[in-house]
Design a protein around this motif. Structure first.
Motif, PDB file in Angstrom:
ATOM      1  N   ASP A  84       0.831  -1.206   0.000  1.00  0.00           N
ATOM      2  CA  ASP A  84       0.000   0.000   0.000  1.00  0.00           C
ATOM      3  C   ASP A  84       0.864   1.253   0.000  1.00  0.00           C
ATOM      4  N   ARG A  85       1.936   1.242   0.789  1.00  0.00           N
ATOM      5  CA  ARG A  85       2.841   2.405   0.851  1.00  0.00           C
ATOM      6  C   ARG A  85       3.542   2.614  -0.487  1.00  0.00           C
ATOM      7  N   ARG A  87       2.406   1.760  -3.424  1.00  0.00           N
ATOM      8  CA  ARG A  87       1.375   2.283  -4.328  1.00  0.00           C
ATOM      9  C   ARG A  87       1.154   3.777  -4.078  1.00  0.00           C
ATOM     10  N   GLU A  88       1.124   4.161  -2.805  1.00  0.00           N
ATOM     11  CA  GLU A  88       0.953   5.570  -2.428  1.00  0.00           C
ATOM     12  C   GLU A  88       2.117   6.419  -2.949  1.00  0.00           C
ATOM     13  N   THR A  91       2.011   6.791  -6.737  1.00  0.00           N
ATOM     14  CA  THR A  91       1.008   7.784  -7.118  1.00  0.00           C
ATOM     15  C   THR A  91       1.546   9.192  -6.901  1.00  0.00           C
ATOM     16  N   ALA A  92       2.190   9.417  -5.763  1.00  0.00           N
ATOM     17  CA  ALA A  92       2.762  10.736  -5.480  1.00  0.00           C
ATOM     18  C   ALA A  92       3.838  11.088  -6.494  1.00  0.00           C
TER      19      ALA A  92
END
Length: 136
Positions: A84-85, A87-88, A91-92
């Motif tokens: 999840d991190r 992916r985050e 995205t950033a």
């Protein structure tokens, strides 16, 4: 409602996981699956908890000890958090690349440290000559 919403009472969660409610209480005491609680203290299980209970049953049927199951679940949860991190962060980074193309340029020093450069500039090159002499 998402997979983490604590909505199932213990009887419903036990039925969905095909376990006895007492087994769910034991797993809660051991910290294998920790359900949410209502204001009155009743356990409320999420769909993710039910999936985890099924995974515990599967691992147990394969002969994995409760301590082994706890460790497997811990690693799976850590793995999910890391995915999840990532992916985050992806995205950033994509947002930065779209919104500020060329705004940040980096180079590596000889020691491996990263240094920021202005867009369109190049790092300084070290052109010094070093004379090496073997020790006597």
């Amino acid at each position: 409602m998402d997979e983490n919403s604590p909505v199932f009472a213990i009887a419903v969660a036990a039925e969905l996981a095909e376990m006895h409610p007492q087994t769910l209480r034991q797993y809660d005491r051991l910290g294998l699956v920790v359900p949410g609680r209502t204001r009155g203290g009743s356990r409320r299980y999420s769909m993710r908890d039910v999936v985890q209970l099924r995974e515990i049953a599967r691992l147990g049927s394969e002969g994995v000890s409760l301590e082994g199951i706890r460790r497997v679940l811990e690693l799976e949860n850590e793995n999910k958090q890391l995915r999840d991190r990532v992916r985050e962060l992806e995205t950033a980074l994509a947002d930065q690349l779209i919104n500020r193309p060329g705004a940040r340029v980096f180079a590596a020093t000889a020691s491996g440290a990263a240094v920021s450069l202005r867009a369109g500039s190049r790092p300084e090159r070290n052109t010094q000559i070093v004379l090496w002499r073997p020790p006597h």
